[in-house]
Design an enzyme around this catalytic site. Sequence first.
Site, mmCIF file in Angstrom:
data_model
loop_
_atom_site.group_PDB
_atom_site.id
_atom_site.type_symbol
_atom_site.label_atom_id
_atom_site.label_comp_id
_atom_site.label_asym_id
_atom_site.label_seq_id
_atom_site.Cartn_x
_atom_site.Cartn_y
_atom_site.Cartn_z
ATOM 1 N N SER A 58 12.803 -26.199 17.707
ATOM 2 C CA SER A 58 12.863 -24.922 18.311
ATOM 3 C C SER A 58 11.608 -24.161 17.628
ATOM 4 C CB SER A 58 14.117 -24.012 17.788
ATOM 5 O OG SER A 58 13.895 -22.584 18.142
ATOM 6 N N TYR A 71 19.340 -20.491 11.155
ATOM 7 C CA TYR A 71 18.795 -21.331 12.251
ATOM 8 C C TYR A 71 17.265 -21.643 11.849
ATOM 9 C CZ TYR A 71 17.675 -22.732 16.966
ATOM 10 O OH TYR A 71 17.485 -23.654 18.306
ATOM 11 N N LYS A 75 15.680 -25.486 11.110
ATOM 12 C CA LYS A 75 14.943 -26.236 12.062
ATOM 13 C C LYS A 75 13.598 -26.478 11.285
ATOM 14 C CE LYS A 75 17.416 -26.574 15.658
ATOM 15 N NZ LYS A 75 17.906 -27.860 16.370
#
Length: 195
Positions: A58, A71, A75
């Site tokens: 991402s 998140y 990532k």
Amino acid sequence: VLFNNGGVSTRATARNSSFDVDVMVTNVDYLSYVVLTKSLLPFIDKNKKGCKIVNTVSVAGKIGVPVRTSYCGAKHAVVGFFDALRVEETMRKSQISVTNVILGSTKTQIAHNAVINKPGANFGESDSNIDNGLKADFVCERILATAHAGLKETWIAQPLEMFGLYFSTYFPDSAKVVMTKIAAKKYAVQKDTEK
């Protein structure tokens, strides 16, 4: 080809989400990639034909984005682990290649399913970044082309996110100031929640 494509996002600040959210997101977004890859490495070695490992990451794996703290952490870990694995496998002269796909906002259910303050508590709606994101079929075509070409990393994103990637790469201090003052407002979509 091994496609690692697990993902659950967040829509809450680190301060407003429990540590259980960090554990869950890390397990899904990072450790699932690691355990699957490590489980398959012995079989890949026996195959003698090698393997392409393709990880959907991402933009949040390269840039810190508000309300996606867990998140982003997971990532970023994917990028670090698989960049290091690529070096190790190159040193071994193995037939394993690693590609990290740095993906921008894509029209999926990721915002709707994003965790807010605790596991099981979901955001429950989309946001404008996702609604205006790339189409999933376009993204799939680009990922397959990237895997076929054997690139080590590729960025697939809308122009603003692509600019953010370049800006944070070449002007990291300035990019952090801009993210804090301007861009954060676009991405800091969250619900008011109690822990």
